[in-house]
Each structure stands twice: as structure tokens, then as C-alpha cells.
Design a protein around this motif. Structure first.
Motif, PDB file in Angstrom:
ATOM      1  N   TYR A 126      -0.481  -5.823   1.425  1.00  0.00           N
ATOM      2  CA  TYR A 126       0.247  -5.615   2.678  1.00  0.00           C
ATOM      3  C   TYR A 126       0.813  -4.200   2.683  1.00  0.00           C
ATOM      4  O   TYR A 126       0.827  -3.532   1.650  1.00  0.00           O
ATOM      5  CB  TYR A 126       1.364  -6.661   2.813  1.00  0.00           C
ATOM      6  N   PRO A 127       1.263  -3.721   3.824  1.00  0.00           N
ATOM      7  CA  PRO A 127       1.822  -2.359   3.855  1.00  0.00           C
ATOM      8  C   PRO A 127       3.092  -2.240   3.000  1.00  0.00           C
ATOM      9  O   PRO A 127       3.492  -1.156   2.620  1.00  0.00           O
ATOM     10  CB  PRO A 127       2.171  -2.144   5.338  1.00  0.00           C
ATOM     11  N   PHE A 128       3.724  -3.369   2.725  1.00  0.00           N
ATOM     12  CA  PHE A 128       5.010  -3.370   2.017  1.00  0.00           C
ATOM     13  C   PHE A 128       4.899  -4.215   0.753  1.00  0.00           C
ATOM     14  O   PHE A 128       3.941  -4.977   0.584  1.00  0.00           O
ATOM     15  CB  PHE A 128       6.090  -3.982   2.925  1.00  0.00           C
ATOM     16  N   ASP A 129       5.889  -4.086  -0.126  1.00  0.00           N
ATOM     17  CA  ASP A 129       5.965  -4.952  -1.304  1.00  0.00           C
ATOM     18  C   ASP A 129       6.269  -6.372  -0.850  1.00  0.00           C
ATOM     19  O   ASP A 129       7.245  -6.600  -0.132  1.00  0.00           O
ATOM     20  CB  ASP A 129       7.070  -4.481  -2.250  1.00  0.00           C
ATOM     21  N   LEU A 130       5.424  -7.302  -1.265  1.00  0.00           N
ATOM     22  CA  LEU A 130       5.622  -8.701  -0.898  1.00  0.00           C
ATOM     23  C   LEU A 130       6.063  -9.497  -2.125  1.00  0.00           C
ATOM     24  O   LEU A 130       5.370  -9.496  -3.150  1.00  0.00           O
ATOM     25  CB  LEU A 130       4.322  -9.292  -0.338  1.00  0.00           C
ATOM     26  N   TYR A 131       7.230 -10.116  -2.017  1.00  0.00           N
ATOM     27  CA  TYR A 131       7.716 -10.990  -3.089  1.00  0.00           C
ATOM     28  C   TYR A 131       7.425 -12.431  -2.688  1.00  0.00           C
ATOM     29  O   TYR A 131       7.863 -12.876  -1.632  1.00  0.00           O
ATOM     30  CB  TYR A 131       9.226 -10.811  -3.290  1.00  0.00           C
ATOM     31  N   ALA A 132       6.661 -13.117  -3.529  1.00  0.00           N
ATOM     32  CA  ALA A 132       6.386 -14.530  -3.273  1.00  0.00           C
ATOM     33  C   ALA A 132       7.358 -15.338  -4.100  1.00  0.00           C
ATOM     34  O   ALA A 132       7.412 -15.205  -5.317  1.00  0.00           O
ATOM     35  CB  ALA A 132       4.950 -14.858  -3.665  1.00  0.00           C
ATOM     36  N   ALA A 133       8.161 -16.155  -3.433  1.00  0.00           N
ATOM     37  CA  ALA A 133       9.115 -17.003  -4.155  1.00  0.00           C
ATOM     38  C   ALA A 133       8.662 -18.449  -4.046  1.00  0.00           C
ATOM     39  O   ALA A 133       8.696 -19.041  -2.964  1.00  0.00           O
ATOM     40  CB  ALA A 133      10.510 -16.831  -3.574  1.00  0.00           C
ATOM     41  N   PHE A 134       8.206 -18.983  -5.167  1.00  0.00           N
ATOM     42  CA  PHE A 134       7.901 -20.415  -5.243  1.00  0.00           C
ATOM     43  C   PHE A 134       9.160 -21.058  -5.802  1.00  0.00           C
ATOM     44  O   PHE A 134       9.477 -20.887  -6.982  1.00  0.00           O
ATOM     45  CB  PHE A 134       6.711 -20.664  -6.170  1.00  0.00           C
ATOM     46  N   ARG A 159       9.547  -2.043  10.304  1.00  0.00           N
ATOM     47  CA  ARG A 159      10.996  -1.886  10.349  1.00  0.00           C
ATOM     48  C   ARG A 159      11.519  -2.087  11.775  1.00  0.00           C
ATOM     49  O   ARG A 159      12.609  -2.611  11.978  1.00  0.00           O
ATOM     50  CB  ARG A 159      11.410  -0.528   9.768  1.00  0.00           C
ATOM     51  N   ASP A 160      10.722  -1.676  12.750  1.00  0.00           N
ATOM     52  CA  ASP A 160      11.135  -1.836  14.153  1.00  0.00           C
ATOM     53  C   ASP A 160      11.389  -3.305  14.513  1.00  0.00           C
ATOM     54  O   ASP A 160      12.226  -3.600  15.355  1.00  0.00           O
ATOM     55  CB  ASP A 160      10.053  -1.297  15.102  1.00  0.00           C
ATOM     56  N   THR A 161      10.627  -4.206  13.874  1.00  0.00           N
ATOM     57  CA  THR A 161      10.773  -5.625  14.197  1.00  0.00           C
ATOM     58  C   THR A 161      12.217  -6.084  14.013  1.00  0.00           C
ATOM     59  O   THR A 161      12.703  -6.938  14.729  1.00  0.00           O
ATOM     60  CB  THR A 161       9.854  -6.479  13.291  1.00  0.00           C
ATOM     61  N   ILE A 162      12.897  -5.513  13.033  1.00  0.00           N
ATOM     62  CA  ILE A 162      14.253  -5.989  12.740  1.00  0.00           C
ATOM     63  C   ILE A 162      15.320  -4.938  13.044  1.00  0.00           C
ATOM     64  O   ILE A 162      16.451  -5.051  12.594  1.00  0.00           O
ATOM     65  CB  ILE A 162      14.384  -6.431  11.267  1.00  0.00           C
ATOM     66  N   THR A 163      14.977  -3.927  13.821  1.00  0.00           N
ATOM     67  CA  THR A 163      15.988  -2.945  14.192  1.00  0.00           C
ATOM     68  C   THR A 163      16.717  -3.447  15.428  1.00  0.00           C
ATOM     69  O   THR A 163      16.091  -3.885  16.392  1.00  0.00           O
ATOM     70  CB  THR A 163      15.326  -1.581  14.476  1.00  0.00           C
ATOM     71  N   ARG A 164      18.034  -3.398  15.383  1.00  0.00           N
ATOM     72  CA  ARG A 164      18.831  -3.854  16.522  1.00  0.00           C
ATOM     73  C   ARG A 164      19.075  -2.708  17.480  1.00  0.00           C
ATOM     74  O   ARG A 164      19.383  -1.610  17.070  1.00  0.00           O
ATOM     75  CB  ARG A 164      20.198  -4.367  16.056  1.00  0.00           C
ATOM     76  N   THR A 174       0.828  -1.214   0.000  1.00  0.00           N
ATOM     77  CA  THR A 174       0.000   0.000   0.000  1.00  0.00           C
ATOM     78  C   THR A 174       0.858   1.258   0.000  1.00  0.00           C
ATOM     79  O   THR A 174       0.365   2.348  -0.177  1.00  0.00           O
ATOM     80  CB  THR A 174      -0.874   0.043   1.271  1.00  0.00           C
ATOM     81  N   GLY A 175       2.153   1.076   0.252  1.00  0.00           N
ATOM     82  CA  GLY A 175       3.047   2.236   0.294  1.00  0.00           C
ATOM     83  C   GLY A 175       3.318   2.720   1.704  1.00  0.00           C
ATOM     84  O   GLY A 175       4.120   3.616   1.920  1.00  0.00           O
ATOM     85  N   GLU A 176       2.680   2.090   2.693  1.00  0.00           N
ATOM     86  CA  GLU A 176       2.882   2.539   4.089  1.00  0.00           C
ATOM     87  C   GLU A 176       4.263   2.176   4.624  1.00  0.00           C
ATOM     88  O   GLU A 176       4.768   2.835   5.517  1.00  0.00           O
ATOM     89  CB  GLU A 176       1.840   1.884   5.002  1.00  0.00           C
ATOM     90  N   SER A 177       4.843   1.090   4.075  1.00  0.00           N
ATOM     91  CA  SER A 177       6.131   0.628   4.599  1.00  0.00           C
ATOM     92  C   SER A 177       7.102   0.421   3.447  1.00  0.00           C
ATOM     93  O   SER A 177       6.716  -0.015   2.368  1.00  0.00           O
ATOM     94  CB  SER A 177       5.931  -0.699   5.357  1.00  0.00           C
ATOM     95  N   ASP A 178       8.374   0.760   3.693  1.00  0.00           N
ATOM     96  CA  ASP A 178       9.374   0.592   2.630  1.00  0.00           C
ATOM     97  C   ASP A 178      10.117  -0.745   2.742  1.00  0.00           C
ATOM     98  O   ASP A 178      11.112  -0.961   2.075  1.00  0.00           O
ATOM     99  CB  ASP A 178      10.360   1.755   2.644  1.00  0.00           C
ATOM    100  N   LEU A 179       9.645  -1.647   3.582  1.00  0.00           N
ATOM    101  CA  LEU A 179      10.291  -2.956   3.698  1.00  0.00           C
ATOM    102  C   LEU A 179      10.113  -3.744   2.402  1.00  0.00           C
ATOM    103  O   LEU A 179       9.135  -3.556   1.682  1.00  0.00           O
ATOM    104  CB  LEU A 179       9.652  -3.774   4.828  1.00  0.00           C
ATOM    105  N   ARG A 180      11.083  -4.605   2.122  1.00  0.00           N
ATOM    106  CA  ARG A 180      10.930  -5.613   1.059  1.00  0.00           C
ATOM    107  C   ARG A 180      10.821  -6.946   1.770  1.00  0.00           C
ATOM    108  O   ARG A 180      11.755  -7.357   2.461  1.00  0.00           O
ATOM    109  CB  ARG A 180      12.191  -5.676   0.209  1.00  0.00           C
ATOM    110  N   VAL A 181       9.719  -7.600   1.598  1.00  0.00           N
ATOM    111  CA  VAL A 181       9.506  -8.848   2.325  1.00  0.00           C
ATOM    112  C   VAL A 181       9.357  -9.994   1.323  1.00  0.00           C
ATOM    113  O   VAL A 181       8.691  -9.856   0.307  1.00  0.00           O
ATOM    114  CB  VAL A 181       8.257  -8.754   3.225  1.00  0.00           C
ATOM    115  N   MET A 182      10.019 -11.102   1.615  1.00  0.00           N
ATOM    116  CA  MET A 182       9.896 -12.284   0.759  1.00  0.00           C
ATOM    117  C   MET A 182       9.251 -13.408   1.549  1.00  0.00           C
ATOM    118  O   MET A 182       9.600 -13.638   2.703  1.00  0.00           O
ATOM    119  CB  MET A 182      11.271 -12.726   0.264  1.00  0.00           C
TER     120      MET A 182
END
Lengths: 333, 358, 344
Positions: free
Chosen positions: C187-195, C337-342, C51-59
Motif C-alpha cells: 500500500y502507499p502507507f505502512d499497514l499494521y495488521a492487528a489480529f 491524508r485528505d480523507t481525515i483532514t478536518r 511504498t513510501g508515497e504516504s506517511d499515514l500509519r494505517v491499522m
């Protein structure tokens, strides 16, 4: 270095759970590094910039130690576990365990008897940990909680005895070399890696990130100078090993020769190393991405992968000197 | 150069895994006349580029034939009766059953001849008397005093096998390192053929290093060069009196075109088409799992590279008497050249589209 | 009847020959994604824009391939020699029906009659097995079967009330779950589905997919062995059927990212989705290759417990499957992004 070694070998850091070790090392290297970074797997990078005339060099020491992880809690409240990295089952009986949440435990095994069955050694899966619980419900350890075999460090003469010189001593040498490295032609990345003991996983991604020209691991190697020890030449106190080959790789021959030359020029004792078991982070860094000229400095270590590993202080000092010698001069391959 | 002489030159060059320089020097001399540029990379692989005739940027094909050979390495220098002896270990998949009484060259401060020796059975420890020798029983005798030995040879020095190429009947030859110098010879023949023919694609010929230990040269070269497609070349099992398996093919029956999980169906088909166009003998072989060749790591470099595999039938692999048929080597070279010449500028688009066509 | 599971598990796609699965999945998702392509090794990768809400790239990854066999001889005596693709116990093979190649030529794997077998043969694991397509000699095989044809077990998808039985739940269940995710809201972010291809033979597909997509976070959807059969000793079972989807902490190939493990557990608790921690130990999923393909990627695996892994007749719980899709969806939607911020 003795104090730093004590601090690091008494920190908690089984494979995949290196946070405590990383925090300690980060504190040490921060004043000396030009840049500090931590990646998504938890590798710590401390960059010391060169004058632009040299190569991109990665020095890798792994922060993780062999450990264990809870797999099952029995109805009686005992913890079943599996190994993180290679645990020698013989070292388990009676060992103390510290879990991530601080819980202490004692290891025993199924069908343990005082005398019988001394010649049989059951696998890790036939051991259990007693944490003082009396049922599954009141056991403070949950499935998936990591732990380590617990021991403090002791010093006797020039020998340092600790549970995980493999590879906190490499971390110590990396930290100390960074501190002493006044000037270098190279961009040197001191990488404190994760998950070496489960297959040099952190180093692989670190090398992909850095794409170093030269990659040198600093890790322990089994010392063979004990009764019917390993069939190789590696004596405690005779100086760091310079890797030529191990089970995982053949070192870059030009780099191995240059390392030996630097040792000879500076009068640092060293031992050429052809290791018939095991490998190091250099293996992963050699083949990652476009590949790097890889080698290793190996610290002779008696009783590797047991609860009492022994190194010699002189070897540690000479490893630091050798590393500084290599890094402060040009590297022509 | 005649193929026999080419095989002799390549087989007798000394290039153990990890120290291929002497071999790549020989190969560079052979390839130089036919290519536009040539260099050794930092991991010891030789990379030669032959530019295509298409308009830039041209698609690029990597040919990978490993040039390293199995060998030994010194692990210790020991003394007896004032003489020096060497303990050794394997570099690559050495079959220890072949070692006893072999002539070798130790690459110390200078090249030193030696022979692999052991005690007679009756003097071995009781538990070592039956079965094949192990490395704990074998040692290299260089016939020098312990002092000279220590001065000339150090732990970590390479040891290669000392075996000249032997001509057998029926156009067959036997020698060391024909795994995989036979393929290097085929690539040489291919480059020579391409010299006089137009091809659209750039050809990157790689004599890759350290295949026998960990497919190192292929993996790193594929990553660095980022070719659009690749063909790996290696030797594979030929039937012999003591080796018969369904995958084995006869010596002299032409190259094998391998199909396994490392292989892109589009490249496989193009190789078969080229063989049919030339009307040369070939065998299409299929098997489960990975090929264990350069193709395995080239396929998975970066975001994946469409890869094919050609194999030259060989008897007695990983010995000092590896045997190939000269005609098979020549056929492989010609097939490869034909494949290259037939590659069109839109080849990759075509084989990619086929992946989603029923 | 779950039509998606039936369709996906009944199509054949042994490691290295995933084309039929790739084409089916393409048809199942093409109207619900913004882009899709097949890569150099045969992975099907699809992009569902966010939707553009998040800049994460998720696979999100699931493998298309299943265990099976491959023909390795030309059948000179009328029968076919084969290799195994993936971890198959020899005890699985005898008495099974298989389909060979694109044209699904039927074949059987038999044994010498028990009457003619010695006592020792009867108690040994059968070896030197062949596939018999009914041909008397090589000439009758020509044109029907060729060397390198892939061979799949034959098994039909059958629901048994709370459970379903069939082949290739490993990992078509994951593929089915991803199809459901792609058919849902953005989803809020671009979702890449890898089969992905070739999981069972070394995970080559996931490795190159991860290099290509270079995700910030990856979630692997697998089918995880459940050994919750009657067993005298109270030691590790990997997972239990009916106890909900499982979350991986550690296996032979991967230390799953502790931050993501915690995140998925919290999503499950928040939405009251039952879950179990997959007991650490052996085995492995695509997660390791994805994590280490290039620079480090945080990964976690969510598994659907499946009994009788690597046989023609696996079994799953249909409730577990529903919760598996629900958990994957919830955990993805709540990823930031917070989920994976150290912190250190």
C-alpha cells in the motif's frame, strides 16, 4: 449569555455529529484562547495559558445532545430509528424531528390510539417518524441519517427553557468563563467534548491527549425540587452543585473541598451534590491515562433528557463566577 | 510484626474508596522499613519502590493490592423530634442486607459514631414491609440535635463500618475491610521477606485506591508506572455453609493462583513454579471472563502489561465479618516473595517468545 | 473450496486462548510482511511497509477469538461445569459436541431424555448444563482436562454453492481477509495488521493494539450478524446476506467516523462493489476501543454479513466475502491524508 445559549441550544449536534455546534463555539472562543485545536474525534480544545506557576487543568463541557438515527425506511415511507444517547420514550409522541439534511418529521408510534393503552409505553423501536414521504423511494431520509428532537428556546422570567441545556449550558458556561478569565496561574484547556451521551467517549480521548492534573466537568444535574422528584437535594436557583459523588465516580475530595472553599470565599451559593443516577465527562477524565483529580460543577436542570429542560439564569451566572474563581487562584490538592 | 497484629492494624484502619488517606498512612508506616522510597499519588494510591540488585535499567514488577474498603456516603441530613438523621447511599458493592443495626463512624468535621436504624416493620409503608431494607428505609442515627448534626455533618461525608478484628478458632480472623487489607498484609510480608534476599527486579508495591468503585488506582498507577510485569492480589470466594460453588476453595487451603482472560500464561506458570518450589499449599483456579480485580485494568494499561493474580480465600465478602485464615495470608506473602526472587533479567523475553512457540 | 476460510474457521481459539490461531496466522503471513510480533496480551501484530508515497500509519483489525466455553470445575462427579465466554444463548448449547483444550478432548452437552422431562422442563431454556467426556469419575478426567481449559464448538467448514456454513466466521472471515490484503501489493502507507484477542469478552486486545500502533486511521474487518430470516414485521434487520459487505455508521460502542464512512462508500461506488449500510443500533466491534484507546483515532468497520451469529453454525455468502476483501482493499488503497483532514 442568554443570546449565546439560544444560539447553541438551537444548533444541531447529536452524538457523533457535533460539527455545527463546534463551529459556533470555535467562533466564540477564538479571540480569547491562546491556542485552538480540533482532534480526530471532533473535540474542540481552547487553551488559555497560565503564568507557569500552576497546574494543567481541563474544563470539559460536552457539545453533543441526545438524538436519533434512521435505521430503516418502511415501504410506506416512514422512518424507523434508534436512539443516540438515552431518549425517554415518553417524550417522543408528537415530537418534531429535524434531520441532518434539514428534513422535518413528526414522531408517532405503532398501534397509536387516542385513549387505549395509555398505561403502556413502547420502546423507541416501536416508534416511527413521518417525514411526508409516501414510499421508501421518495423518502428523503436514508438509513444512517442522524436527527434531533426539535424545539426552540424560550425565556420566562429567570427560567430558560430549551431542548438541550444538557450540555449546551455547560458549553455556554465554559465559553463565558474563558472570556472573563483575565489571568490564571494554570494552563487551562477548555475542552468542548463529543459523544458524552453515548458513554463519555470524547472526554476519554481528550484526557489522554492533555493528561491534565485536574479535570472539572461542567454539566447539568437533575433538579429534585419538583413533586416527588429525585431523592436528592438539588434546587433550581440555589446555586451550582459541587460534585462529591455520582454513579460513575467519587470526586477528588481535596478538589471538592477546594471548590466549596472558593465558593464560600466569594459568596457564591452552591449545593454539595451526591447524585444517585448518571455521571459526567469527569468520570472518563479521572481514569484516563495517568489519571487526574476530577470534579464537576453541576447546573441544576429540571426535566433532563426531555424536550423541555429548564435552568435558572442565576445558577448559570453563579457557575461562571465559581469557575472563574477556581481557575484564577492556585489549586493545591 | 506478627501477622495477627498486622491484620488487626490494617483491618481497623479507615479507608473508604475515595478517601484512603488514613489507610495509606498506616500502610506507609508498615512498608517504610523495607523499601527505598514511598509516596501517595494524586489519586490516593500508595506507591513504594524497593530497588533490585540487577544492573540498571532493571525490569520492574508492580504488585497491586487495593487498600480501599466499601463504605457509605451521606446524601441528606433530615430532622425528626429535634434530632438529626442521615440518609446514606453505598460506596462500592455494599450488601444492604447487612446494614440494619450496624455501628458506623461518620467522617464529618470530626469522627462521629452512629448506628444504622429503621422503623419497625409495622410502621413502614405497606409496600416496604417484606423483603430486605432499602436505602429509602435506613438512616444513620447519630444521637445529636438537628443543629449539631448539620454543623458537624454535610452531604457527601463518608461513613465507615465500626468493627474490630475478631479472633476465631483455628487461626482464623473476622473483621471489616479484610477485602483487601488481607492482601495488603501479604504484600507487607513479601516486602519483609525480600528485605533479606537478593532480587534482580525492582519491586513497585502499590496499595491501590478505589478498586471497589472502579479499579481506579490500579488503572492509573499501571499507566503511570509502566511496569514490565505485574501481580495483582485480592481476596476470592472461600466455601462456607451458605456458599458453595465450583470456584470456591476451603479456608486454609493456601492462595489461589487465578487463571482467566486477564492473566498472562507466562506469569501464571511462574507463580505456580514458585508455589511448588516452596512446597506450599495453593489452588489453581480458572474461570471465564474478567477477574473484576486490579489485574483487569493493569493488563490493558498502555500497550498491555503481562499480569498475574493471587487471591486469598475469604468468607462473607463485603460484610463487616469478612473471614480469612492467617496461614493463607502468610503463604501468599511467602509465595509472592519467592516469585520475585526467582525473576531473572530475561524473564519477559522468555515469556514473550513463548507466545509464538507451538 | 476456499482453503483459507476452511483452515481459519476450523482452528480453535476461544477468547483468552487464541494461541493456535496466532500460530496459524503467523505461518500464513510471515512471508508477506516485513515484521511481526506477539504482544503482552497475545495479539499478533504485523507490519507491511508501504511504498513510501504516504506517511499515514494505517491499522487494519480483525479479532482472532471466537465464542466458546471454559472449564471451571475439576469434575468431581465425572462431568465438567463451565462458564460461557462471549454472548452465547443457552438455547445454543444442548446437544452440541465440543473440543476441550489443546489436545481437543471431545465432549458432549446432553440433556435428560425428553421422555423423562416434565412438560415444564421441555419448554424451559435448559440450565445447569455440563460437559460429558465419558468419564465416570474425577480420576478419569485427571490429566485429560484441567480447570481453565477452553472449550470450542466442533463444526466443519462446508460450502453450499453460493454460501458457506461453519463456526467462527466471527471473526476468522476478517482474519482471512487481512491475510489476503497482506499477500497483495504494498500500500502507499505502512499497514499494521492487528489480529487481536478477547474481542468477545470486552475487546482488551484491540485496546492495547491501538495504543501500541497509534494509527492515523483504523479499519476494522468484522463479521456482522445478518437477521434476514423470514420475519413478519417489516422492521430493522441488521444486514442481509448476499447484498454485499456492510459499512457501519453507528452501534452501541462506536460512532464510526463519518468521513471514513463516506470514503468507503465512495470506493465501493467507484469500483462497482455492492454494499449495504449496516442498520444502526445495538452490537459493537473493536472500533470503539481502537478509537478511544489513547488519543482519538478515526475508525470505520466494514462487515461481512453472517447469519446465525454466535452459534457453532454460522453462514456467509461467498460473493459477499469476495466483495468484502475487494472493498477493504480498494478503500485502503484510496486512503490519503485528505480523507481525515478536518475543514473546521
Amino acid at each position: 449569555m442568554e443570546a449565546l445559549t439560544k444560539k447553541l441550544v438551537e444548533a444541531f449536534g447529536p452524538c457523533g455529529f457535533e460539527d455545527e455546534v463546534r463551529d459556533l463555539i470555535r467562533e466564540e472562543v477564538a479571540p480569547y484562547a491562546d491556542e485552538i485545536e480540533v482532534d480526530q474525534m471532533g473535540n474542540l480544545y481552547a487553551l488559555k495559558r497560565g503564568d507557569g506557576s500552576g497546574l494543567k487543568v481541563a474544563i470539559a463541557a460536552h457539545m453533543d445532545e441526545i438524538g436519533l438515527i434512521a435505521t430503516h425506511i418502511t415501504e410506506e415511507g416512514f422512518v424507523r430509528f434508534t436512539n443516540l444517547g438515552f431518549i425517554i420514550p415518553h417524550t417522543l409522541m408528537g415530537a418534531r424531528v429535524r434531520f441532518a439534511d434539514g428534513t422535518l418529521g413528526v414522531v408517532s408510534r405503532d398501534k397509536a390510539r387516542f385513549v387505549a393503552d395509555m398505561d403502556k409505553m413502547p420502546g423507541v423501536d416501536q416508534h416511527f417518524i413521518d417525514v411526508g414521504a409516501s414510499s421508501r423511494d421518495n423518502c428523503p431520509v436514508k438509513i444512517g441519517t442522524p436527527g434531533v428532537i426539535w424545539q426552540t428556546m424560550e425565556v420566562q422570567g429567570s427560567r430558560w427553557i430549551a431542548r438541550c441545556h444538557d450540555d449546551r449550558i455547560g458549553c455556554v458556561i465554559g465559553v463565558e468563563a474563558l472570556k472573563r478569565l483575565a489571568e490564571t496561574p494554570h494552563d487551562v484547556y477548555f475542552v468542548f467534548t463529543v459523544q458524552e451521551e453515548v458513554g463519555t467517549r470524547g472526554a476519554a480521548t481528550a484526557a489522554n491527549r492533555i493528561e491534565p492534573d485536574v479535570a472539572i466537568a461542567v454539566d447539568v444535574t437533575p433538579a429534585s425540587d419538583v413533586i416527588e422528584g429525585f431523592p436528592m437535594q438539588m434546587k433550581l436557583g440555589d446555586g451550582p452543585g459541587i460534585k462529591i459523588k455520582d454513579m460513575g465516580m467519587i470526586a477528588h475530595q481535596g478538589l471538592a473541598r477546594l471548590m466549596q472553599r472558593r465558593a464560600e470565599e466569594a459568596g457564591i451559593p452552591y449545593q454539595p451534590e451526591v447524585l444517585l443516577v448518571g455521571s459526567t465527562d469527569a468520570r472518563a477524565m479521572q481514569i484516563a491515562g495517568p489519571g487526574s483529580a476530577a470534579g464537576a460543577i453541576s447546573i441544576p436542570n429540571r426535566y433532563t433528557h426531555t424536550t423541555s429542560e429548564v435552568v435558572d439564569a442565576a445558577d448559570v451566572e453563579n457557575s461562571v463566577r465559581l469557575l472563574v474563581e477556581i481557575l484564577s487562584k492556585p489549586i493545591a490538592l | 510484626m506478627e501477622t495477627l497484629q498486622l491484620l488487626r492494624t490494617l483491618s481497623e484502619a479507615r479507608g473508604p474508596s475515595g478517601l484512603e488517606r488514613a489507610a495509606t498512612d498506616v500502610i506507609a508506616d508498615l512498608w517504610q522499613p523495607f523499601v527505598d522510597s514511598i509516596a501517595v499519588d494524586r489519586l490516593g494510591s500508595l506507591v513504594a519502590t524497593k530497588n533490585g540488585s540487577g544492573t540498571a535499567p532493571r525490569p520492574r514488577l508492580m504488585l497491586s493490592a487495593h487498600c480501599d474498603e466499601i463504605a457509605l456516603m451521606v446524601t441528606d441530613v433530615v430532622e425528626a423530634n429535634g434530632f438529626g438523621f442521615l440518609r446514606v447511599t453505598a460506596v462500592g458493592g455494599v450488601d444492604i442486607r447487612h446494614l440494619y443495626s450496624q455501628r458506623v463512624v461518620v467522617h464529618g468535621r470530626e469522627d462521629i459514631p452512629g448506628v444504622l436504624a429503621s422503623l419497625p416493620t409495622r410502621l413502614l409503608p405497606e409496600d416496604r414491609r417484606s423483603g430486605a431494607y432499602g436505602f429509602e428505609d435506613l438512616m444513620v442515627d447519630v444521637g445529636l440535635s438537628a443543629e449539631s448534626t448539620r454543623n458537624l455533618i454535610r452531604i457527601g461525608d463518608f461513613v465507615t463500618f465500626d468493627q474490630h478484628l475478631v479472633e476465631l478458632v483455628n487461626g482464623r480472623v473476622a473483621g471489616k475491610a479484610l477485602d483487601n487489607r488481607a492482601s495488603v498484609a501479604a504484600v507487607t510480608i513479601c516486602l519483609e521477606q525480600l528485605h533479606g534476599r537478593a532480587h534482580v527486579w525492582d519491586v513497585l508495591a502499590v496499595a491501590s485506591s478505589q478498586e471497589e468503585t472502579r479499579l481506579l488506582g490500579a488503572a492509573t498507577s499501571a499507566y503511570r508506572l509502566q511496569p514490565d510485569a505485574a501481580v495483582a492480589l485480592d481476596v476470592s470466594y472461600a466455601t462456607s455453609y451458605n456458599a458453595k460453588d465450583s470456584i470456591n476453595v476451603e479456608l486454609g487451603s493456601g492462595p489461589m493462583i487465578d487463571q482467566c482472560i486477564n492473566i498472562h500464561p507466562g506469569i501464571n506458570k511462574a507463580l505456580i513454579d514458585a508455589a511448588k518450589a516452596l512446597e506450599i499449599k495453593f489452588t489453581h483456579v480458572g474461570y471465564g471472563g474478567n477477574s473484576g480485580t486490579d489485574a483487569q485494568y493493569i493488563q490493558i494499561a498502555r500497550a498491555g502489561i503481562p499480569t498475574g493474580l493471587l487471591s486469598i480465600p475469604q468468607r462473607y465478602m463485603h460484610t463487616m465479618v469478612e473471614t480469612v485464615d492467617i496461614k493463607d495470608v502468610e503463604r501468599t506473602g511467602r509465595l509472592l516473595a519467592e516469585f520475585v526472587v526467582r525473576l531473572s533479567a530475561d524473564f519477559i523475553d522468555t515469556i514473550s517468545a513463548e507466545m509464538l512457540e507451538a | 473450496m476456499n482453503a483459507l476460510l476452511k483452515q481459519l474457521t476450523e482452528v480453535n481459539g476461544v477468547s483468552g486462548d487464541e494461541k493456535a490461531v496466532r500460530l496459524l496466522l503467523r505461518d500464513l503471513i510471515k512471508d508477506h510482511v516485513d515484521d511481526y510480533w506477539a504482544d503482552a496480551v497475545g495479539n499478533l501484530i504485523a507490519l507491511k511497509k508501504g511504498t513510501g508515497e504516504s506517511d499515514l500509519r494505517v491499522m487494519v483489525d480483525a479479532h482472532m477469538d471466537e465464542i466458546g466455553l471454559v472449564v471451571k470445575s475439576d469434575g468431581s462427579d465425572g462431568t465438567l461445569e463451565f462458564d460461557k465466554l462471549g454472548g452465547i444463548d443457552n438455547r445454543t448449547l444442548s446437544g452440541k459436541v465440543v473440543h476441550i483444550g489443546k489436545d481437543k478432548i471431545p465432549g458432549v452437552i446432553g440433556l435428560k431424555p425428553v421422555h423423562q422431562s416434565s412438560i415444564r422442563e421441555r419448554s424451559a431454556v435448559p440450565s445447569d448444563l455440563r460437559i460429558d467426556i465419558g468419564a465416570n469419575k474425577k480420576e478419569e478426567i485427571n490429566g485429560k482436562v484441567k480447570i481453565s481449559d477452553h472449550v470450542a464448538f466442533v463444526s466443519s467448514y462446508t460450502e453450499l454453492g453460493p454460501t458457506a456454513i461453519g463456526k467462527a466466521f466471527d471473526d476468522r472471515a476478517g482474519c482471512a481477509a487481512i491475510v489476503e490484503l497482506l499477500r497483495g501489493e504494498r500500500y502507499p502507507f505502512d499497514l499494521y495488521a492487528a489480529f487481536t484477542v478477547q474481542e468477545e469478552t470486552g475487546m482488551a486486545g484491540a485496546l492495547v493494539a491501538s495504543y501500541r500502533v497509534k494509527p492515523d486511521v483504523a479499519v476494522v474487518l468484522e463479521c456482522t450478524p445478518a437477521y434476514d430470516l423470514p420475519n413478519e414485521k417489516d422492521v430493522s434487520a441488521n444486514t442481509k446476506l448476499g447484498a454485499g459487505p456492510c459499512i457501519y455508521v453507528m452501534d452501541n460502542r462506536t460512532m464510526h467516523d463519518p468521513r471514513l464512512v463516506k470514503h468507503v462508500m465512495e470506493s465501493a461506488e467507484k469500483h462497482h462493489i455492492p454494499f449495504q449500510i449496516r442498520q444502526p443500533g445495538g452490537g459493537g466491534t473493536n472500533a470503539g476501543k481502537i478509537q478511544q484507546a489513547h488519543i482519538a483515532v478515526p475508525v470505520v468497520t466494514v462487515g461481512l454479513p453472517g447469519r446465525h451469529a454466535h452459534t457453532p453454525n454460522g453462514m456467509i455468502s461467498l460473493d459477499d466475502y469476495k466483495n468484502y476483501v475487494k472493498l477493504a482493499d480498494a478503500a485502503l488503497r484510496e486512503l490519503t491524508r485528505d480523507t481525515i483532514t478536518r475543514n473546521s
